[in-house]
Design an enzyme around this catalytic site. Structure first.
Site, PDB file in Angstrom:
ATOM      1  N   SER A   1       0.835  -1.197   0.000  1.00  0.00           N
ATOM      2  CA  SER A   1       0.000   0.000   0.000  1.00  0.00           C
ATOM      3  C   SER A   1       0.880   1.263   0.000  1.00  0.00           C
ATOM      4  CB  SER A   1      -0.963  -0.043   1.190  1.00  0.00           C
ATOM      5  OG  SER A   1      -1.973   0.923   1.068  1.00  0.00           O
ATOM      6  N   TRP A   2       0.760   2.124   1.016  1.00  0.00           N
ATOM      7  CA  TRP A   2       1.612   3.328   1.092  1.00  0.00           C
ATOM      8  C   TRP A   2       3.083   2.948   1.049  1.00  0.00           C
ATOM      9  CZ3 TRP A   2       5.359   5.155   4.372  1.00  0.00           C
ATOM     10  CH2 TRP A   2       5.615   6.533   4.376  1.00  0.00           C
TER      11      TRP A   2
END
Length: 266
Positions: free
Chosen positions: A95-96
């Site tokens: 994700s991030w």
């Protein structure tokens, strides 16, 4: 364990391996302490060395006075690895953390042997999820309130999170310490002005991209875009949502292990 890197305290964890394979650095999603990825660590071969750390403002790493940009975080990560004695690692970005992984691969190419990008995209220039879903991402409450996270899981994460709310609750409760609101805001700031689109063609490492077909946060189109622009990449689409690496780790980790262990000649 905690170490000082360029004046910043960083909490980290190392699961020792047998030394025969390249160590794996795992980078978490926004607002998440490294314990969130424990199901994936547990599902990996116990002989593979695994490194995890909390970025500033998350978990046990105190927030800094100013936000770190992705290039600054990549530099900090390289300094951390130097302090810990690692010259080369494989990198998994979730994700991030996938944004940081992309930045690290192009900024410090001699550090990253292979790259695994899961449930991630190209930053602010991406195919966005639904506006209502993204609005829920603005608040860190899902990381600080496990009950709220469990209730929101199906709506926010899709896929197996629709039937594994108890697992989501357990994983978030396992964090030693939730990140600060200021730290979460600083992570949002780092991603808000960053995109990897201009440099994806410069990533030279063999890259595995994994994406679910039911991810409300990062639509599958983003994975197809990255796979087209990263030269030595392959795409694995799985049936599921944003957090299958956590909720269905035994299903995804064999795909990751096979890629990391394969003899790739570029």
């Amino acid at each position: 364990m905690t170490i000082k890197v360029a004046g910043q305290s960083i909490r980290y964890d190392i699961r020792k391996g047998d030394g025969r394979s390249t160590p794996l650095l795992m980078l978490c999603g926004i607002g998440a302490a490294f314990e969130v990825l424990q199901p994936a660590v547990d599902a990996l071969d116990p002989d593979r060395e695994v490194i995890r750390f909390d970025v500033p403002g998350v978990g046990g790493s105190p927030v800094g006075p100013l936000p770190y940009s992705f290039p600054a975080l990549a530099w900090l990560t390289r300094r951390l690895l130097n302090h810990l004695g690692y010259q080369e690692v494989d990198v998994l970005g979730f994700s991030w953390g996938g944004g940081l992984a992309q930045q690290l691969a192009v900024q410090h190419p001699n550090t990253v042997r292979r790259l695994v990008l899961i449930s991630t995209a190209t930053g602010m220039l991406m195919v966005p999820g639904s506006p209502r879903t993204l609005l829920k991402m603005v608040t860190p409450r899902r990381f600080t309130d496990p009950e709220y996270a469990a209730g929101l899981a199906a709506y926010l994460y899709g896929g197996s999170a629709r039937r594994h709310s108890a697992e989501i609750r357990r994983v978030f409760r396992a964090q030693v310490q939730a990140g600060s609101r200021r730290g979460y805001l600083f992570q949002l700031v780092a991603g808000a002005g960053w995109t990897s689109l201009p440099f994806l063609g410069l990533i030279k490492q063999p890259t595995l991209i994994l994406s679910g077909d039911d991810d409300p946060i990062i639509p599958l189109a983003n994975a197809h875009l990255m796979a087209r622009l990263i030269r030595h990449s392959e795409l694995h689409v799985y049936p599921g949502g944003h957090v299958e690496l956590v909720t269905e780790a035994p299903t995804l980790t064999p795909v990751i292990t096979e890629f990391l262990s394969r003899d790739l000649r570029l």
